[in-house]
Design an enzyme around this catalytic site. Structure first.
Site, short mmCIF file in Angstrom:
data_model
loop_
_atom_site.label_atom_id
_atom_site.label_comp_id
_atom_site.label_asym_id
_atom_site.label_seq_id
_atom_site.Cartn_x
_atom_site.Cartn_y
_atom_site.Cartn_z
N SER A 123 0.85 -1.19 0.00
CA SER A 123 0.00 0.00 0.00
C SER A 123 0.89 1.24 0.00
O SER A 123 2.03 1.19 0.48
CB SER A 123 -0.89 0.00 1.24
OG SER A 123 -1.47 1.27 1.45
N SER A 124 0.35 2.34 -0.50
CA SER A 124 1.12 3.59 -0.50
C SER A 124 1.41 4.09 0.91
O SER A 124 2.31 4.90 1.11
CB SER A 124 0.38 4.67 -1.29
OG SER A 124 -0.90 4.92 -0.71
N CYS A 125 0.67 3.57 1.91
CA CYS A 125 0.88 4.04 3.28
C CYS A 125 2.18 3.51 3.88
O CYS A 125 2.55 3.90 4.99
CB CYS A 125 -0.30 3.67 4.17
SG CYS A 125 -0.39 1.91 4.55
N HIS B 131 -13.61 4.48 2.11
CA HIS B 131 -12.56 5.43 1.78
C HIS B 131 -13.17 6.65 1.10
O HIS B 131 -14.35 6.70 0.82
CB HIS B 131 -11.51 4.75 0.91
CG HIS B 131 -10.69 3.75 1.65
ND1 HIS B 131 -9.81 2.88 1.04
CD2 HIS B 131 -10.62 3.44 2.97
CE1 HIS B 131 -9.24 2.10 1.93
NE2 HIS B 131 -9.71 2.41 3.11
N LYS C 171 2.25 -4.18 6.41
CA LYS C 171 2.60 -4.27 4.98
C LYS C 171 4.12 -4.29 4.79
O LYS C 171 4.65 -5.04 3.96
CB LYS C 171 1.99 -3.09 4.22
CG LYS C 171 0.48 -3.17 4.06
CD LYS C 171 0.07 -4.35 3.21
CE LYS C 171 -1.40 -4.34 2.88
NZ LYS C 171 -1.81 -5.54 2.10
N TYR D 8 -1.20 -0.69 10.27
CA TYR D 8 -1.44 -1.29 8.96
C TYR D 8 -0.19 -1.19 8.09
O TYR D 8 0.19 -2.16 7.42
CB TYR D 8 -2.62 -0.56 8.30
CG TYR D 8 -2.93 -0.98 6.89
CD1 TYR D 8 -3.57 -2.19 6.62
CD2 TYR D 8 -2.60 -0.15 5.82
CE1 TYR D 8 -3.86 -2.57 5.32
CE2 TYR D 8 -2.90 -0.53 4.51
CZ TYR D 8 -3.52 -1.74 4.27
OH TYR D 8 -3.81 -2.11 2.99
#
Length: 227
Positions: A23-25, A95, A56, A52
């Site tokens: 994920s971009s997070c 979202h 990842k 989260y």
């Protein structure tokens, strides 16, 4: 536990190739923009999704470890923000884009004078249609075998205010958009650097306006809570 069990089982059962989706997070909250793959673990994460993101990152490193120690062809890809068919339109946990579609539609149906959007509207986000992600994943399974992670996105972004205005146009809401600055904005910007992906020969095909139109039609046909 889910990711570690699956990755280990892939090794035990001699799976020829495995793709781990991140994920971009995973990138630091205040990393330079656009987000290059090399920015992983170079700064503090966004506090609201840190657990989260750490999960990842653990998956990415686990894939790297199995590759390094056992020669497994495990690759990691990092998609940007997703939307598309069959999205989650629950206002308590959806979202931003599906939430805007539903709220804007309900405001239109009730002839509301205004619609409230959380935050200042200034954060910038990138969005990729889910069908494009599927296509990119298939492409990378055929053409990408490097140990380093690779970003998947469009390489373009827009502000939440611009996004809300676009959704308003597509839905046909005629009231005003009001931003609630007492609510959190989150990370100021999350734009993926997709240079590696483009250099391999893949690029998205569904632009944001067309994608929102497709998603809104799907919402009307399949997810609208009819009275």
């Amino acid at each position: 536990m889910i990711e570690s069990n699956i990755i280990h089982a892939a090794y035990i059962n001699k799976v020829q190739k495995l793709m781990f989706l991140g994920s971009s997070c995973i990138y630091p909250k205040l990393a330079p923009q656009p987000l290059k793959e090399a920015y992983l673990l170079t700064g503090i994460l966004e506090n609201t999704n840190e657990p989260y993101a750490i999960a990842k990152i653990a998956g990415i490193k686990l894939c790297e470890g199995y590759r390094s120690q056992y020669g497994c062809n495990f690759i990691s890809v990092m998609p940007t923000n997703m939307y598309g068919y069959g999205d989650n339109y629950n206002l308590t946990n959806s979202h931003v884009l599906p939430a805007l579609i539903r709220k804007m539609h309900e405001a239109k149906e009730s002839n509301a004078a205004e619609m409230l959007v959380w935050g200042t509207g200034t954060p910038k986000r990138e969005f990729l249609f889910a069908d494009d992600l599927a296509d990119a994943c298939f492409f990378l399974m055929e053409h990408y075998n490097d140990p380093q992670l690779i970003n998947i996105g469009t390489g373009t972004d827009l502000s939440i205010a611009e996004l809300a205005t676009l959704v308003k146009e597509i839905v046909g809401f005629e009231g005003n958009i009001v931003f609630d600055s007492s609510k959190p904005d989150g990370t100021p910007r999350k734009l993926m650097d997709v240079t590696k992906l483009h250099n391999l020969g893949w690029k998205h095909t569904i632009e944001l306006k067309e994608g929102i139109q497709l998603a809104y039609h799907d919402f009307l046909e399949n997810h609208l809570i009819r009275k």
